[in-house]
Design a protein around this motif. Structure first.
Motif, PDB file in Angstrom:
ATOM      1  N   GLU A  14       9.784  49.203  24.347  1.00  0.00           N
ATOM      2  CA  GLU A  14       9.607  48.488  25.612  1.00  0.00           C
ATOM      3  C   GLU A  14      10.952  48.023  26.139  1.00  0.00           C
ATOM      4  O   GLU A  14      11.780  47.535  25.372  1.00  0.00           O
ATOM      5  CB  GLU A  14       8.691  47.276  25.426  1.00  0.00           C
ATOM      6  N   ASP A  15      11.139  48.176  27.422  1.00  0.00           N
ATOM      7  CA  ASP A  15      12.328  47.638  28.065  1.00  0.00           C
ATOM      8  C   ASP A  15      12.019  46.247  28.572  1.00  0.00           C
ATOM      9  O   ASP A  15      10.897  45.954  28.988  1.00  0.00           O
ATOM     10  CB  ASP A  15      12.746  48.522  29.253  1.00  0.00           C
ATOM     11  N   VAL A  16      13.015  45.395  28.530  1.00  0.00           N
ATOM     12  CA  VAL A  16      12.851  44.038  29.058  1.00  0.00           C
ATOM     13  C   VAL A  16      12.866  44.109  30.582  1.00  0.00           C
ATOM     14  O   VAL A  16      13.774  44.682  31.171  1.00  0.00           O
ATOM     15  CB  VAL A  16      13.971  43.117  28.541  1.00  0.00           C
ATOM     16  N   ASP A  17      11.840  43.557  31.194  1.00  0.00           N
ATOM     17  CA  ASP A  17      11.723  43.548  32.645  1.00  0.00           C
ATOM     18  C   ASP A  17      12.261  42.209  33.147  1.00  0.00           C
ATOM     19  O   ASP A  17      11.647  41.166  32.920  1.00  0.00           O
ATOM     20  CB  ASP A  17      10.266  43.726  33.058  1.00  0.00           C
ATOM     21  N   TYR A  18      13.406  42.217  33.801  1.00  0.00           N
ATOM     22  CA  TYR A  18      14.044  40.990  34.259  1.00  0.00           C
ATOM     23  C   TYR A  18      13.612  40.594  35.664  1.00  0.00           C
ATOM     24  O   TYR A  18      14.212  39.724  36.255  1.00  0.00           O
ATOM     25  CB  TYR A  18      15.575  41.135  34.199  1.00  0.00           C
ATOM     26  N   SER A  19      12.586  41.219  36.182  1.00  0.00           N
ATOM     27  CA  SER A  19      12.156  40.876  37.551  1.00  0.00           C
ATOM     28  C   SER A  19      11.171  39.735  37.544  1.00  0.00           C
ATOM     29  O   SER A  19      10.635  39.343  36.581  1.00  0.00           O
ATOM     30  CB  SER A  19      11.524  42.074  38.231  1.00  0.00           C
ATOM     31  N   THR A  44      15.415  36.377  31.143  1.00  0.00           N
ATOM     32  CA  THR A  44      16.851  36.649  31.124  1.00  0.00           C
ATOM     33  C   THR A  44      17.266  37.052  29.712  1.00  0.00           C
ATOM     34  O   THR A  44      16.522  36.837  28.755  1.00  0.00           O
ATOM     35  CB  THR A  44      17.660  35.429  31.614  1.00  0.00           C
ATOM     36  N   THR A  45      18.446  37.622  29.612  1.00  0.00           N
ATOM     37  CA  THR A  45      19.006  38.011  28.325  1.00  0.00           C
ATOM     38  C   THR A  45      19.456  36.764  27.575  1.00  0.00           C
ATOM     39  O   THR A  45      19.998  35.846  28.178  1.00  0.00           O
ATOM     40  CB  THR A  45      20.220  38.947  28.534  1.00  0.00           C
ATOM     41  N   CYS A  46      19.230  36.741  26.274  1.00  0.00           N
ATOM     42  CA  CYS A  46      19.726  35.636  25.456  1.00  0.00           C
ATOM     43  C   CYS A  46      21.249  35.664  25.437  1.00  0.00           C
ATOM     44  O   CYS A  46      21.855  36.742  25.467  1.00  0.00           O
ATOM     45  CB  CYS A  46      19.196  35.742  24.033  1.00  0.00           C
ATOM     46  N   GLU A  47      21.834  34.498  25.377  1.00  0.00           N
ATOM     47  CA  GLU A  47      23.288  34.387  25.383  1.00  0.00           C
ATOM     48  C   GLU A  47      23.891  35.204  24.234  1.00  0.00           C
ATOM     49  O   GLU A  47      23.453  35.106  23.087  1.00  0.00           O
ATOM     50  CB  GLU A  47      23.689  32.925  25.238  1.00  0.00           C
ATOM     51  N   GLY A  48      24.849  36.033  24.573  1.00  0.00           N
ATOM     52  CA  GLY A  48      25.546  36.837  23.580  1.00  0.00           C
ATOM     53  C   GLY A  48      24.860  38.132  23.196  1.00  0.00           C
ATOM     54  O   GLY A  48      25.412  38.922  22.435  1.00  0.00           O
ATOM     55  N   ALA A  49      23.672  38.391  23.725  1.00  0.00           N
ATOM     56  CA  ALA A  49      22.937  39.614  23.385  1.00  0.00           C
ATOM     57  C   ALA A  49      23.145  40.672  24.466  1.00  0.00           C
ATOM     58  O   ALA A  49      23.359  40.353  25.630  1.00  0.00           O
ATOM     59  CB  ALA A  49      21.449  39.326  23.249  1.00  0.00           C
ATOM     60  N   ALA A  50      23.062  41.918  24.059  1.00  0.00           N
ATOM     61  CA  ALA A  50      23.138  43.016  25.015  1.00  0.00           C
ATOM     62  C   ALA A  50      21.846  43.055  25.833  1.00  0.00           C
ATOM     63  O   ALA A  50      20.762  42.805  25.290  1.00  0.00           O
ATOM     64  CB  ALA A  50      23.337  44.339  24.294  1.00  0.00           C
ATOM     65  N   PRO A  51      21.935  43.333  27.131  1.00  0.00           N
ATOM     66  CA  PRO A  51      20.723  43.428  27.946  1.00  0.00           C
ATOM     67  C   PRO A  51      19.724  44.408  27.342  1.00  0.00           C
ATOM     68  O   PRO A  51      20.089  45.469  26.861  1.00  0.00           O
ATOM     69  CB  PRO A  51      21.236  43.921  29.298  1.00  0.00           C
ATOM     70  N   GLY A  52      18.469  44.002  27.348  1.00  0.00           N
ATOM     71  CA  GLY A  52      17.408  44.862  26.839  1.00  0.00           C
ATOM     72  C   GLY A  52      17.063  44.640  25.380  1.00  0.00           C
ATOM     73  O   GLY A  52      16.057  45.137  24.903  1.00  0.00           O
TER      74      GLY A  52
END
Length: 141
Positions: free
Chosen positions: A136-141, A33-41
Motif C-alpha cells: 500500500e502506498d501512503v495517501d497524503y491527500s 504526513t510522513t513521520c519526521e526523518g522517514a522517507a515518504p511512503g
C-alpha cells in the motif's frame, strides 16, 4: 491508514465531549504526513487540527480546567499544563494516551489573540508513527 484516520476523528470527538461548550467547530478532517526523518511512503502519522469558537472566554477557560481534570480518568497522561513561552503566555495543555497511541495539544486563545481576535480553543490530535501496510502506498491527500 483509514483506521488511524477514523481513530483520530473518534479521539477528537471524545475531546470535544469533555470540552462540553457550545460553539462552532472548524471543518477540516484528519490529514496524513510522513513521520519526521522517514522517507515518504514508509512511515506516516495522522493529524487532526481543529478549533472551537463562539463561546465566551470564561466558558473556554472552564473547558481547559475540565480537560486537565477529566483527561487522566480517560487514560490520558498530562505532560504539560500552564502558560506557554509565547508573547501572550497562552494557556496550553499537552497530553499522551499510550494505549490509543495519540498525543493531544490544546491552546486557549483569549480575546484578541489569533487572526480574528475571537477567543477559541485550538486542538491538535496527532497519532504515533505507523508503517504503511505491505503493497500500500501512503495517501497524503
Amino acid at each position: 491508514m483509514d483506521d488511524v484516520k477514523s481513530a483520530a476523528e473518534k479521539t477528537s470527538s471524545q475531546i470535544l465531549d469533555i470540552i462540553a461548550v457550545k460553539g462552532r467547530v472548524s471543518e477540516p478532517g484528519p490529514g496524513v504526513t510522513t513521520c519526521e526523518g522517514a522517507a515518504p511512503g514508509q512511515l506516516f502519522t495522522v493529524y487532526h487540527p481543529w478549533s472551537i469558537t463562539g463561546s465566551s472566554e470564561e466558558e473556554l477557560g472552564k473547558a481547559m480546567f475540565r480537560l486537565k481534570d477529566e483527561l487522566p480518568g480517560a487514560g490520558w497522561r498530562i505532560v504539560q499544563y500552564g502558560p506557554n513561552s509565547s508573547r501572550d503566555r497562552t494557556l496550553e495543555l499537552t497530553a499522551d494516551h499510550a494505549a490509543k497511541k495519540f498525543g493531544l495539544n490544546v491552546e486557549f486563545w483569549k480575546q484578541g489573540e489569533g487572526d480574528d481576535g475571537k477567543p477559541r480553543l485550538v486542538v491538535n490530535v496527532v497519532s504515533a508513527c505507523y508503517e504503511a501496510p505491505d503493497g500500500e502506498d501512503v495517501d497524503y491527500s
